[in-house]
Scaffold this motif. Structure first.
Motif, short mmCIF file in Angstrom:
data_model
loop_
_atom_site.label_atom_id
_atom_site.label_comp_id
_atom_site.label_asym_id
_atom_site.label_seq_id
_atom_site.Cartn_x
_atom_site.Cartn_y
_atom_site.Cartn_z
N SER A 104 0.81 -1.23 -0.05
CA SER A 104 -0.12 0.04 -0.05
C SER A 104 0.92 1.33 -0.05
N GLY A 105 2.24 1.00 -0.21
CA GLY A 105 3.13 2.12 -0.36
C GLY A 105 3.85 2.42 0.83
N ARG A 106 3.42 1.84 1.98
CA ARG A 106 4.04 1.80 3.25
C ARG A 106 5.49 1.04 3.38
N ARG A 107 6.61 1.63 3.78
CA ARG A 107 7.66 0.91 4.04
C ARG A 107 8.12 0.63 5.30
N SER A 108 8.87 -0.37 5.59
CA SER A 108 9.24 -0.61 6.94
C SER A 108 10.58 -1.53 6.56
N GLU A 109 11.56 -1.39 7.81
CA GLU A 109 12.81 -1.86 7.78
C GLU A 109 12.90 -3.07 8.87
N THR A 110 13.40 -3.97 8.53
CA THR A 110 13.46 -5.03 9.17
C THR A 110 14.69 -5.76 8.93
N ILE A 111 15.23 -6.70 10.00
CA ILE A 111 16.74 -7.45 10.03
C ILE A 111 16.66 -8.89 10.03
N VAL A 112 16.86 -9.58 9.05
CA VAL A 112 16.62 -11.04 9.19
C VAL A 112 18.20 -11.59 9.63
N VAL A 113 17.83 -12.52 10.43
CA VAL A 113 19.24 -13.24 11.20
C VAL A 113 19.15 -14.56 10.86
N SER A 114 20.37 -15.15 10.60
CA SER A 114 20.36 -16.67 10.11
C SER A 114 20.91 -17.55 11.39
N ASN A 115 20.97 -18.58 11.21
CA ASN A 115 21.36 -19.58 12.02
C ASN A 115 22.76 -19.56 12.14
#
Length: 415
Positions: free
Chosen positions: A125-136
């Motif tokens: 919908s045009g809204r952006r968010s930042e996230t961090i994906v962590v591995s094993n």
């Protein structure tokens, strides 16, 4: 009252629906780290493939892997990240794969990871968010490198050698220079891990090596290192010789066995020298003409000496002093023609015969012939003048016998 209850009920239903819809819209983001090695416990210096794979159920606008830190390892990235589209459990996913080649520097048990991938996600919908994906994280045990002959350690999936000569060194033309090119390729190692060039040294050989060339080709299955050596070689003496073989040991990481590649032995000889190694050259015309001439001169020498014949050794010495040396004539002819190679060959034979080191007194000519310096820079007239002065002096101490004089061979008779 009833109206208020109905309004509250519909409000609750709408709130629950919005919550469930929001939960259903949350993206599924996973990042997995895996290692591939040719052994459960690889050796120090052995290549290990590390793969980071992310599967993201989201529309990603920006991304970057945070700084990858691998203490106790050296590593390089195997090309760019590979992005692709696919489906998983009926849903469309965006996937990314990054591959690294890592090399343990010391033995022990190490933890690799976790790794972090920072994403900027658009919810549609045009809204952006930042996230961090962590591995094993992955645990790996590394063994110390085994003892090897010479201490050289080169673990690789395959090592190949190409050894090329531009001419037949067993039948060289007089004064010819042979070029040897050796190329070594190692799969699973960089060019920096390949050995230095061997030292090509022999008392009968002049050899110059060109600057080596090292390159590394990056593939998804690991790097391939290549080193290229090139020598220019020629005989410094007329006698034949044999260049010894050179062995380069390496460890086959797939069969887990030590192997080696070999720079093969090579015979060097001029085409005019046909005798096998270790035997003398065939008798030439000069070798039998000289004794014949001496035999004819013996009676004349006896008559000239007076009361008794002169010793054959003294007659031979005098006869040799009267005649010009064959190599001296060859040097003069080559100097007049301006033939640097022929002059160098004759001068080297004459210097060796008089007990001098050819490499020491012919360094200027050798630099022009073997280091690709301009041949016109060699002043044969000046070199010839210097060598004539050298031949007039006695040879270096301990390198040749002094010529005999009549006092050395003929005892003086009392009068």
């Amino acid at each position: 009252m009833v109206g208020r209850l109905l309004a509250a009920f519909f409000g609750l239903v709408l709130a629950l629906g919005a919550t469930m819809s929001a939960r259903a819209a949350e993206p599924q983001l996973t990042l997995e780290a895996t290692v591939e090695a040719d052994s459960p416990e690889p050796y120090v210096g052995e290549m290990i493939l590390l793969t980071l794979r992310g599967d993201y159920d989201a529309f990603i606008t920006l991304e970057r892997f945070e700084g990858i830190e691998l203490p106790n390892f050296t590593w390089l990235q195997l090309g760019r990240d590979v992005w692709s589209k696919g489906r998983k459990n009926g849903r469309e996913y965006t996937s990314v794969e990054r591959r690294l080649a890592i090399y343990p520097q010391k033995p022990g048990t190490f933890t690799i990871g976790p790794f972090r991938h920072r994403l900027t996600v658009d919810d549609g919908s045009g809204r952006r968010s930042e996230t961090i994906v962590v591995s094993n994280a992955v645990t790996l045990t590394v063994r110390p490198k085994p003892a090897t002959n010479g201490g050289w350690w080169l673990p690789a999936r395959n090592v190949a050698i190409e050894d090329h000569w531009d001419m037949d060194t067993a039948r060289l033309a007089d004064g010819a220079t042979a070029t040897r090119t050796v190329t070594i390729t190692a799969e699973g190692q960089t060019a920096a891990a390949l050995p230095p060039p061997p030292k090509v040294v022999a008392p009968w050989l002049i050899a110059f090596i060109a600057p080596e060339t090292r390159t590394t080709e990056i593939t998804r299955d690991g790097p391939t290192g290549t080193v290229r050596w090139q020598w220019r070689m020629r005989l410094s003496k007329a006698e034949p010789g044999r260049l010894q073989a050179f062995h380069i040991p390496w460890f086959d990481t797939q069969s887990r066995q030590m192997r080696d590649v070999v720079m093969k032995s090579r015979r060097f000889a001029y085409a005019t020298v046909t005798a096998p190694e270790g035997s003398s050259a065939p008798i030439r015309a000069w070798n039998w003409l000289l004794p014949l001439a001496v035999g004819l001169v013996l009676p004349i020498g006896a008559a000239l000496n007076g009361r008794r014949p002169m010793p054959a050794r003294e007659i031979l010495a005098r006869f040799r002093r009267w005649l010009p040396e064959r190599d001296a004539l060859a040097m003069r002819s080559a100097r007049m023609r301006g033939d640097v190679k022929a002059y160098r060959l004759a001068a080297a034979r004459r210097l060796a015969h008089h007990g001098h080191a050819p490499e020491r007194h012919l360094a200027e000519i050798d630099a022009a012939l073997f280091r690709r310096a301009p041949i016109r820079a060699v002043d044969l007239r000046e070199t010839d003048r210097r060598l004539r002065g050298l031949f007039r002096r006695p040879a270096e101490a301990g390198t040749c016998e002094r010529q005999l004089s009549p006092r050395d061979t003929v005892p003086q008779r009392g009068r």
